[in-house]
Each structure stands twice: as C-alpha cells, then as structure tokens.
Design a protein around this motif. Structure first.
Motif, PDB file in Angstrom:
ATOM      1  N   ARG A  38      91.062  45.026 -31.423  1.00  0.00           N
ATOM      2  CA  ARG A  38      89.913  45.014 -32.343  1.00  0.00           C
ATOM      3  C   ARG A  38      89.601  46.563 -32.812  1.00  0.00           C
ATOM      4  N   GLN A  39      89.458  46.595 -34.119  1.00  0.00           N
ATOM      5  CA  GLN A  39      89.126  47.994 -34.852  1.00  0.00           C
ATOM      6  C   GLN A  39      87.668  47.867 -35.196  1.00  0.00           C
ATOM      7  N   ALA A  40      86.733  48.406 -34.499  1.00  0.00           N
ATOM      8  CA  ALA A  40      85.439  48.601 -34.992  1.00  0.00           C
ATOM      9  C   ALA A  40      85.429  49.499 -36.066  1.00  0.00           C
ATOM     10  N   PRO A  41      84.293  49.251 -36.835  1.00  0.00           N
ATOM     11  CA  PRO A  41      84.104  50.218 -38.090  1.00  0.00           C
ATOM     12  C   PRO A  41      84.160  51.796 -37.402  1.00  0.00           C
ATOM     13  N   GLY A  42      85.139  52.426 -38.339  1.00  0.00           N
ATOM     14  CA  GLY A  42      85.076  53.887 -37.853  1.00  0.00           C
ATOM     15  C   GLY A  42      85.790  54.433 -36.623  1.00  0.00           C
ATOM     16  N   LYS A  43      86.373  53.472 -36.139  1.00  0.00           N
ATOM     17  CA  LYS A  43      87.089  53.645 -34.754  1.00  0.00           C
ATOM     18  C   LYS A  43      88.221  53.316 -34.584  1.00  0.00           C
ATOM     19  N   ALA A  44      89.028  53.705 -33.332  1.00  0.00           N
ATOM     20  CA  ALA A  44      90.366  53.325 -33.560  1.00  0.00           C
ATOM     21  C   ALA A  44      90.650  51.835 -32.730  1.00  0.00           C
ATOM     22  N   ARG A  45      91.769  51.456 -33.253  1.00  0.00           N
ATOM     23  CA  ARG A  45      92.217  50.124 -32.371  1.00  0.00           C
ATOM     24  C   ARG A  45      92.061  50.097 -31.106  1.00  0.00           C
ATOM     25  N   GLU A  46      91.413  48.908 -30.531  1.00  0.00           N
ATOM     26  CA  GLU A  46      91.360  48.887 -28.942  1.00  0.00           C
ATOM     27  C   GLU A  46      91.791  47.664 -28.659  1.00  0.00           C
ATOM     28  N   LEU A  47      92.375  47.510 -27.267  1.00  0.00           N
ATOM     29  CA  LEU A  47      92.890  46.307 -26.728  1.00  0.00           C
ATOM     30  C   LEU A  47      91.751  45.595 -26.168  1.00  0.00           C
ATOM     31  N   VAL A  48      91.906  44.319 -26.568  1.00  0.00           N
ATOM     32  CA  VAL A  48      90.892  43.424 -26.041  1.00  0.00           C
ATOM     33  C   VAL A  48      91.269  42.404 -24.835  1.00  0.00           C
ATOM     34  N   ALA A  49      92.365  41.958 -25.146  1.00  0.00           N
ATOM     35  CA  ALA A  49      92.765  40.900 -24.333  1.00  0.00           C
ATOM     36  C   ALA A  49      94.283  40.669 -24.624  1.00  0.00           C
ATOM     37  N   SER A  50      94.670  40.287 -23.325  1.00  0.00           N
ATOM     38  CA  SER A  50      96.430  39.945 -23.214  1.00  0.00           C
ATOM     39  C   SER A  50      96.517  38.535 -22.437  1.00  0.00           C
ATOM     40  N   ILE A  51      97.582  37.819 -23.014  1.00  0.00           N
ATOM     41  CA  ILE A  51      97.986  36.832 -22.040  1.00  0.00           C
ATOM     42  C   ILE A  51      99.601  36.906 -21.967  1.00  0.00           C
ATOM     43  N   SER A  52      99.882  36.680 -20.847  1.00  0.00           N
ATOM     44  CA  SER A  52     101.424  36.876 -20.455  1.00  0.00           C
ATOM     45  C   SER A  52     102.193  35.374 -20.809  1.00  0.00           C
ATOM     46  N   SER A  53     103.638  35.472 -21.014  1.00  0.00           N
ATOM     47  CA  SER A  53     104.337  33.973 -21.371  1.00  0.00           C
ATOM     48  C   SER A  53     103.992  33.110 -20.435  1.00  0.00           C
ATOM     49  N   VAL A  54     103.414  33.262 -19.199  1.00  0.00           N
ATOM     50  CA  VAL A  54     103.192  31.972 -18.269  1.00  0.00           C
ATOM     51  C   VAL A  54     101.758  31.829 -18.413  1.00  0.00           C
ATOM     52  N   GLY A  55     100.930  32.635 -19.115  1.00  0.00           N
ATOM     53  CA  GLY A  55      99.365  32.171 -18.973  1.00  0.00           C
ATOM     54  C   GLY A  55      98.577  32.948 -18.165  1.00  0.00           C
ATOM     55  N   GLY A  56      99.227  34.196 -17.605  1.00  0.00           N
ATOM     56  CA  GLY A  56      98.166  34.982 -16.956  1.00  0.00           C
ATOM     57  C   GLY A  56      97.230  35.899 -17.699  1.00  0.00           C
ATOM     58  N   THR A  57      96.073  35.895 -17.636  1.00  0.00           N
ATOM     59  CA  THR A  57      95.222  36.425 -18.717  1.00  0.00           C
ATOM     60  C   THR A  57      94.360  37.841 -18.225  1.00  0.00           C
ATOM     61  N   SER A  58      94.073  38.754 -19.260  1.00  0.00           N
ATOM     62  CA  SER A  58      93.139  39.855 -18.964  1.00  0.00           C
ATOM     63  C   SER A  58      92.173  39.883 -20.030  1.00  0.00           C
ATOM     64  N   ILE A  59      91.160  40.248 -19.731  1.00  0.00           N
ATOM     65  CA  ILE A  59      90.255  40.830 -20.757  1.00  0.00           C
ATOM     66  C   ILE A  59      89.858  42.318 -20.373  1.00  0.00           C
ATOM     67  N   TYR A  60      90.113  43.285 -21.389  1.00  0.00           N
ATOM     68  CA  TYR A  60      90.230  44.661 -21.146  1.00  0.00           C
ATOM     69  C   TYR A  60      88.899  45.359 -21.268  1.00  0.00           C
ATOM     70  N   LEU A  61      87.861  44.900 -22.272  1.00  0.00           N
ATOM     71  CA  LEU A  61      86.639  45.483 -22.433  1.00  0.00           C
ATOM     72  C   LEU A  61      85.513  44.609 -21.446  1.00  0.00           C
ATOM     73  N   ASP A  62      84.850  45.657 -20.702  1.00  0.00           N
ATOM     74  CA  ASP A  62      83.815  45.162 -19.816  1.00  0.00           C
ATOM     75  C   ASP A  62      83.042  44.205 -20.695  1.00  0.00           C
ATOM     76  N   SER A  63      82.525  44.721 -22.027  1.00  0.00           N
ATOM     77  CA  SER A  63      81.406  44.099 -22.637  1.00  0.00           C
ATOM     78  C   SER A  63      81.983  42.822 -23.006  1.00  0.00           C
ATOM     79  N   MET A  64      83.121  42.311 -22.879  1.00  0.00           N
ATOM     80  CA  MET A  64      83.802  41.119 -23.500  1.00  0.00           C
ATOM     81  C   MET A  64      83.995  40.170 -22.206  1.00  0.00           C
TER      82      MET A  64
END
Length: 115
Positions: A38-64
């Motif tokens: 996600r790139q919020a207005p006026g801010k750098a792009r940041e990692l939100v979420a990731s999913i591996s090839s086999v479906g393992g997931t991570s959400i990186y921002l605590d607010s989300m």
C-alpha cells in the motif's frame, strides 16, 4: 510479457469492505510468493500482506491484522486481498507483486475510505 494487474479498488465508507484482485500473466504463477503493498498519500510504499506458494499467510501492519485477509487461486493465477471494517487510514493505492524477482510496478488500484 510478465504482468500483474490490480483491480477492485474504489470509494467506500468507513466500516465497509472491498476485495482487491491481482491477475498474473506471462509467467508460472504458483511457485511465487505474492504480496500486497500500500502506498498512502505522501508516503512510501509499504508491505501489507504476503502469501506463500503453498498458502501460508502474513499480515504485516498491526492496524490491518484481523481485518485484512490475503488469499490466492493458483488455478486462476489470482491473488486477493479481502479488506473488512475499512478505516480512513487504509486509504491509498494498493499494488501486488511477487518474490523473488519483483516485476515492474503496475498502476495499482486506488482505495479511498471516506464518508
């Protein structure tokens, strides 16, 4: 041509939901980890979420955490980001990409959370 195309953004009221989609083409999709940024207005792009090839997931921002879910459909070469209970601070342009070997960034899909 290897390509990722994001869609599904829009204007939504606080508390609403959206599902973002990322369509992959031109490469073998299933072995890659896929990520949403996600790139919020006026801010750098940041990692939100990731999913591996086999479906393992991570959400990186605590607010989300607890509100956003990442998923994928390897048969359709698609990655999704389900966003619930949206807040104004979720506003931004959302991009997807793969790792390793990032592709050039696409246009993203804009999410605006506002009443």
């Amino acid at each position: 041509q290897q390509q990722l195309v994001e869609s599904g953004g829009g204007l939504v009221q606080p508390g609403g939901s959206l599902r973002l989609s990322c369509a992959a083409s031109g490469f073998t999709f299933s072995p890659y980890t896929m990520r949403w940024y996600r790139q919020a207005p006026g801010k750098a792009r940041e990692l939100v979420a990731s999913i591996s090839s086999v479906g393992g997931t991570s959400i990186y921002l605590d607010s989300m955490k607890g509100r956003f879910t990442i998923s994928r459909d390897n048969a359709k070469n698609m990655t999704y980001l389900q966003m619930n209970s949206l807040k104004p601070e979720d506003t931004g342009v959302y991009y997807c990409n793969r790792i390793p070997s990032l592709l050039p960034w696409g246009q993203g899909t804009r999410v605006t959370v506002s009443s």
